[in-house]
Structure formats: structure tokens, C-alpha cells
Design an enzyme around this catalytic site. Sequence first.
Site, short mmCIF file in Angstrom:
data_model
loop_
_atom_site.label_atom_id
_atom_site.label_comp_id
_atom_site.label_asym_id
_atom_site.label_seq_id
_atom_site.Cartn_x
_atom_site.Cartn_y
_atom_site.Cartn_z
N ASP A 131 0.80 -1.22 0.00
CA ASP A 131 0.00 0.00 0.00
C ASP A 131 0.83 1.28 0.00
OD1 ASP A 131 0.98 -0.03 2.56
OD2 ASP A 131 -0.96 -0.06 3.57
N SER A 132 2.14 1.17 0.16
CA SER A 132 2.99 2.37 0.08
C SER A 132 3.23 2.78 -1.37
CB SER A 132 4.33 2.11 0.78
OG SER A 132 4.97 0.97 0.22
#
Length: 222
Positions: free
Chosen positions: A117-118
Site C-alpha cells: 500500500d505504500s
Amino acid sequence: MHAAGACAWGLSSAADTSTTDLALLDRWLDSGRHASMDYMRRNRGLFATPSAMLEGVKTIISAAFAYRPADQSDRHPLFADYARGADYHKALRRRLKPAATALQEMFPQSRTRICVDSAPVREKYFAIRCGIAAPLRNGLVAVPGAGSKVFLAEILWTEETAIPATEPIPLRRLPPLPAGLPWRRHLRRRKRGRAAMSFISHDRTRRRPAGRYSLRQARVWM
């Protein structure tokens, strides 16, 4: 993928994100909900085009990893479940590395990239699109058998493969909330001077009712 610990996984085409989904992202950014995460606005263009993350990408493999404790008593009232283990960004990359390596060994000319998710990838959009998750009205997604407590990760792959047809998951009702959830109890004074108990979740922004609560089938934007 199941050997890597994924509770669900699926394939979807690496086509550009739909304009409808991007409009929702723009509205979310314009309302300031990204707080201090300025990189989300800076990287807005990358969210629209997966090929900006990996040139020539044709397939996106989405995987969901459940993190709800097996024993409900093994929870902490002050820390979210996802934050109690090792850094999940590193853990998920480490788990997906063998799968990405195997893909490149089978197709030596192909390339892969693991995203958590980064990375500026619309992970929920592609999880819904490949049929492993259903959208909830609160903005989260739920995976059958695991609920909304899942990490999402992707393998971007430059090889084109057959994408099985999928139907949106009809999620009409959530299972009952398990007993003993560590909601913090706060006393709230009413005007008549009597104290009432309210259960407030860890983010302190959304009250959760006890027992069951129903959801209308959410519309999936593709």
C-alpha cells in the site's frame, strides 16, 4: 499464492484506472482526507496508470492476507491488530518474492514488481475488479471468509495471461461482531445529566453498534 499465506488472490488486466474511480480519489484528496500524506497528491498521476509503475505491465495479481488474530483474547485495547506484528510492508514483499521469482523463471522475458500500500496503486480497485473483495459503504473492502481485516498487495507482471470472468461479490450482510472486542468505553454526559456508555472504535471517529448491522449491496465501479 496460497503457499505465501494469501487467503484470496486473483488476476485482472492492467488497464488504466477508471475515470469514475479517479474522480472519487480526486474528491477524497480535495477534501483533505489524506492529511499529511502529501505524496498521495504528488503521485496522483501514477494512480491512474499502472504502466507508470512498471513499463509494459499487462497483468495485475492481487492478493489478500488476513491479519485478524485467531484467538480474540489475544488483542490489545490500545493497538490496532495490524500494528502488533512485524512491518507488513516488508513481510508481504518477502512472502510474494518467491511467487514473483517463479513467474520470471517460467517467462524469462517478463518482469515483475511487488507493490504494497505504500506504492501508488489502487489496490482496492483492482481487488474488487479481480473478484476477491467486495466494497463496503465505509470505504473498506471485505474478503469472504476474512472480512475487512486484510492486507492487500499486488504483483505487477508484464506477461499477458487469460483473465477469468468474475462477478461482483454480493455482500448484503456482515457476520455478527465477535464478542469481547476491545472497544474503549467512554462516558458521555447527556443534557439531562445522566451518563451513557458509548463504544468508540480506535480511530475515535466512528461509532460501532453492537450486534449485527446490514449493508446494501454496494455498486462496483469498473
